[in-house]
Design an enzyme around this catalytic site. Sequence first.
Site, short mmCIF file in Angstrom:
data_model
loop_
_atom_site.label_atom_id
_atom_site.label_comp_id
_atom_site.label_asym_id
_atom_site.label_seq_id
_atom_site.Cartn_x
_atom_site.Cartn_y
_atom_site.Cartn_z
N CYS A 1 -2.61 5.45 3.21
CA CYS A 1 -1.20 5.81 3.43
C CYS A 1 -0.68 6.61 2.24
O CYS A 1 -1.32 6.71 1.19
CB CYS A 1 -0.36 4.55 3.66
SG CYS A 1 -0.02 3.63 2.15
N GLU B 1 -6.34 -0.38 -0.44
CA GLU B 1 -6.63 0.56 -1.54
C GLU B 1 -5.93 0.13 -2.81
O GLU B 1 -6.48 0.19 -3.91
CB GLU B 1 -6.18 1.98 -1.16
CG GLU B 1 -6.88 2.56 0.06
CD GLU B 1 -6.17 2.26 1.37
OE1 GLU B 1 -5.58 1.15 1.50
OE2 GLU B 1 -6.20 3.11 2.27
N ASN C 1 -6.34 -5.47 2.79
CA ASN C 1 -4.88 -5.52 2.98
C ASN C 1 -4.43 -6.97 3.06
O ASN C 1 -5.13 -7.84 3.59
CB ASN C 1 -4.44 -4.71 4.20
CG ASN C 1 -5.11 -5.10 5.50
OD1 ASN C 1 -6.25 -5.54 5.51
ND2 ASN C 1 -4.39 -4.94 6.60
N ILE C 2 -3.26 -7.21 2.48
CA ILE C 2 -2.70 -8.56 2.40
C ILE C 2 -1.27 -8.48 2.92
O ILE C 2 -0.39 -7.94 2.24
CB ILE C 2 -2.73 -9.08 0.95
CG1 ILE C 2 -4.16 -9.01 0.39
CG2 ILE C 2 -2.18 -10.51 0.89
CD1 ILE C 2 -4.24 -9.25 -1.12
N GLU C 3 -1.08 -8.98 4.15
CA GLU C 3 0.25 -8.86 4.78
C GLU C 3 1.14 -10.03 4.39
O GLU C 3 0.70 -11.01 3.78
CB GLU C 3 0.07 -8.75 6.30
CG GLU C 3 -0.71 -7.50 6.67
CD GLU C 3 -0.78 -7.23 8.16
OE1 GLU C 3 -0.50 -8.13 8.97
OE2 GLU C 3 -1.12 -6.07 8.51
N CYS D 1 -1.59 -2.80 0.63
CA CYS D 1 -2.73 -2.14 1.29
C CYS D 1 -4.03 -2.43 0.55
O CYS D 1 -4.03 -2.74 -0.65
CB CYS D 1 -2.52 -0.63 1.30
SG CYS D 1 -1.20 -0.06 2.34
N CYS E 1 -0.43 4.72 -1.09
CA CYS E 1 -1.73 4.53 -1.76
C CYS E 1 -2.22 5.84 -2.37
O CYS E 1 -2.81 5.85 -3.45
CB CYS E 1 -2.75 3.97 -0.78
SG CYS E 1 -2.41 2.24 -0.39
N1 THU Z 1 -2.98 -0.49 5.46
C1 THU Z 1 -3.87 -0.44 4.42
O1 THU Z 1 -4.41 -1.47 4.01
N2 THU Z 1 -4.12 0.76 3.84
C2 THU Z 1 -3.51 1.92 4.20
O2 THU Z 1 -3.67 2.92 3.51
C3 THU Z 1 -2.71 1.98 5.40
C4 THU Z 1 -2.28 0.67 5.96
C5 THU Z 1 -2.67 -1.78 6.08
C6 THU Z 1 -1.28 -2.28 5.82
C7 THU Z 1 -1.05 -3.20 6.99
O3 THU Z 1 -1.55 -4.47 6.65
C8 THU Z 1 -1.92 -2.62 8.09
O4 THU Z 1 -2.80 -1.71 7.47
C9 THU Z 1 -1.13 -1.93 9.18
O5 THU Z 1 -0.29 -0.98 8.65
#
Ligand code: THU
Length: 140
Positions: A90, A55, A42-44, A53, A93
């Site tokens: 999520c 995935e 994940n890359i915020e 996300c 994804c």
């Molecule tokens: N996140 C994912 O990388 N994959 C998901 O399917 C659900 C959420 C990440 C996004 C965010 O950086 C962190 O989890 C919290 O929501």
Amino acid sequence: MTDQELVDRATEAMKYSYSPYSHFRVGAALLAADGCVYTGCNIENSSFSVTNCAERTALFKAVSEGVHDFQAIAVVGGTDGDRKDFSYPCGVCRQALTEFCGPDFRVILGKADGEIRVHTLEELLTGSFTLREVLLHEDV
Ligand code: THU
């Protein structure tokens, strides 16, 4: 490639998670039909909705290299990477995967105690929306 090996690749990928806002680290490893593995984290972003996300990072890496056929994805995650519980993909994804993966595509979830849970994509997104058969030629 065993389920455990794919989970291990996802766990390695989680090391690169950029998650300074949520501290929730996620790693994914996408197994292509030819046996190649595409990893993602994940890359915020400070503008939260821009966050990608793990995935979708893995999926978009593969698709951007011309790969459209997949067998399975492994996903791990947790606060500060603890992997205490299963980290489910999520809804966004699930939909993104549905564009390229059939109902029997396997979603493999791992956690720190070694337990592994496997779902099909159909189980996680029943009756999914797709225009693929309607709008696209079979060879895309
Ligand atoms: N996140 C994912 O990388 N994959 C998901 O399917 C659900 C959420 C990440 C996004 C965010 O950086 C962190 O989890 C919290 O929501």
